[in-house]
Design a protein around this motif. Structure first.
Motif, short mmCIF file in Angstrom:
data_model
loop_
_atom_site.label_atom_id
_atom_site.label_comp_id
_atom_site.label_asym_id
_atom_site.label_seq_id
_atom_site.Cartn_x
_atom_site.Cartn_y
_atom_site.Cartn_z
N ASN A 56 0.94 -1.06 0.14
CA ASN A 56 -0.16 0.10 0.02
C ASN A 56 0.89 1.26 0.01
O ASN A 56 0.46 2.33 0.67
CB ASN A 56 -0.95 0.06 1.22
CG ASN A 56 -0.39 -0.22 2.67
OD1 ASN A 56 0.87 0.07 2.49
ND2 ASN A 56 -0.95 -0.35 3.59
N THR A 59 1.22 5.35 -3.55
CA THR A 59 0.87 6.67 -3.45
C THR A 59 1.95 7.52 -2.62
O THR A 59 2.30 8.46 -3.43
CB THR A 59 -0.68 6.82 -2.65
OG1 THR A 59 -1.82 6.04 -3.29
CG2 THR A 59 -0.88 8.51 -2.60
N ASP A 91 -4.21 6.19 -4.34
CA ASP A 91 -5.22 7.14 -3.71
C ASP A 91 -4.99 8.35 -4.60
O ASP A 91 -4.17 9.31 -4.40
CB ASP A 91 -4.98 7.35 -2.27
CG ASP A 91 -6.01 8.42 -1.53
OD1 ASP A 91 -6.73 9.20 -2.44
OD2 ASP A 91 -6.02 8.31 -0.48
N GLU A 129 -10.70 -1.14 2.54
CA GLU A 129 -9.69 0.01 2.35
C GLU A 129 -9.44 0.34 1.04
O GLU A 129 -9.45 1.37 0.16
CB GLU A 129 -8.58 0.05 3.22
CG GLU A 129 -8.85 0.25 4.60
CD GLU A 129 -7.65 -0.01 5.47
OE1 GLU A 129 -6.76 0.33 5.16
OE2 GLU A 129 -7.79 -0.66 6.61
N ARG A 130 -8.91 -0.85 0.28
CA ARG A 130 -8.47 -0.84 -1.30
C ARG A 130 -9.77 -0.76 -2.05
O ARG A 130 -9.77 0.15 -2.94
CB ARG A 130 -7.90 -2.21 -1.40
CG ARG A 130 -6.45 -2.31 -0.60
CD ARG A 130 -5.72 -3.58 -0.85
NE ARG A 130 -4.76 -3.78 0.12
CZ ARG A 130 -3.48 -4.13 -0.15
NH1 ARG A 130 -3.22 -3.92 -1.51
NH2 ARG A 130 -2.58 -4.19 0.68
N LEU A 133 -10.77 3.02 -2.11
CA LEU A 133 -9.95 3.71 -3.10
C LEU A 133 -10.57 3.47 -4.50
O LEU A 133 -10.48 4.65 -5.24
CB LEU A 133 -8.55 3.31 -2.67
CG LEU A 133 -7.70 3.74 -1.45
CD1 LEU A 133 -6.36 3.46 -1.64
CD2 LEU A 133 -7.88 5.38 -1.47
N LYS A 136 -13.71 5.30 -5.01
CA LYS A 136 -13.85 6.90 -5.07
C LYS A 136 -13.18 7.51 -6.24
O LYS A 136 -12.95 8.54 -6.45
CB LYS A 136 -13.42 7.14 -3.66
CG LYS A 136 -11.81 7.27 -3.21
CD LYS A 136 -11.71 7.92 -2.15
CE LYS A 136 -10.06 8.23 -1.95
NZ LYS A 136 -9.68 9.06 -0.51
#
Length: 195
Positions: A56, A59, A91, A129-130, A133, A136
């Motif tokens: 992760n 970004t 992100d 969480e992934r 992203l 969104k």
């Protein structure tokens, strides 16, 4: 704010290197390459960082590479998709806000979001969480039917389409992304692969 797209607009395009299935299991790294260009004509420089396969940190790596570089006249970030090094999801909003640069995501095939979400839920403890992203991220805009799509952050779609046109020299993908792909695959394999 980009009001007029100049043929020599300074952009950075990021792509990642190849990796093996076993590297997904052991948390190995692959290279992230950013090619800085004036439009589609002149390479100004190259940025590189290492990112974790299925991690992760993509970004953070992009933000750090851009903000710490000598290239202070960049106007835009080009990405080849929203996932790097497997499911290392970018992100987009954070990349835009922390660099101050608009972002254009260039995609060759319409992604299978349901399939991606299933895979994430099956293999990742932080799947939600992934997935957040991914969800969104802005809607896809089709530039060439069934061949080329974009997503934009901090930029209108028509301006983004013009930038994609100005930065493309050969084929459908902007030159900074094409070259980033060649460099990254060359580093990881010893020889570049086709875009």
């Amino acid at each position: 704010m980009i009001r007029k797209v100049k043929p020599q607009i300074r952009v950075v395009g990021f792509d990642d290197g190849t990796f093996s299935f076993s590297s997904k299991l052991s948390g190995e790294k692959t290279i992230l390459v950013g090619v800085v260009m004036k439009g589609s004509q002149e390479v100004v420089g190259v940025l590189s960082r290492w990112i974790t396969v299925d991690g992760n940190d993509a970004t953070d790596a992009m933000i750090e590479a851009i903000n710490s570089s000598r290239f202070k006249d960049l106007r835009l970030i080009l990405l080849k998709g929203i996932t790097y090094a497997g499911f290392n999801v970018v992100d987009l909003e954070r990349l835009h806000s922390e660099t101050g640069l608009p972002v254009i995501v260039v995609i060759r095939k319409r992604p299978d979001m349901e399939g991606m979400e299933r895979a994430l839920r099956k293999h990742f403890s932080d799947a939600e969480e992934r997935i957040d992203l991914l969800r969104k991220a802005p809607s896809l805009v089709e530039l060439i039917p069934e061949k080329l799509y974009i997503q934009t952050v901090g930029l209108k779609a028509d301006t983004a389409a013009e930038i994609v046109r100005v930065t493309t020299k050969t084929g459908l993908v902007p030159e900074p992304l094409r070259l980033a792909h060649m460099i990254a695959s060359g580093v990881m394999r010893g020889e570049s692969t086709r875009e």
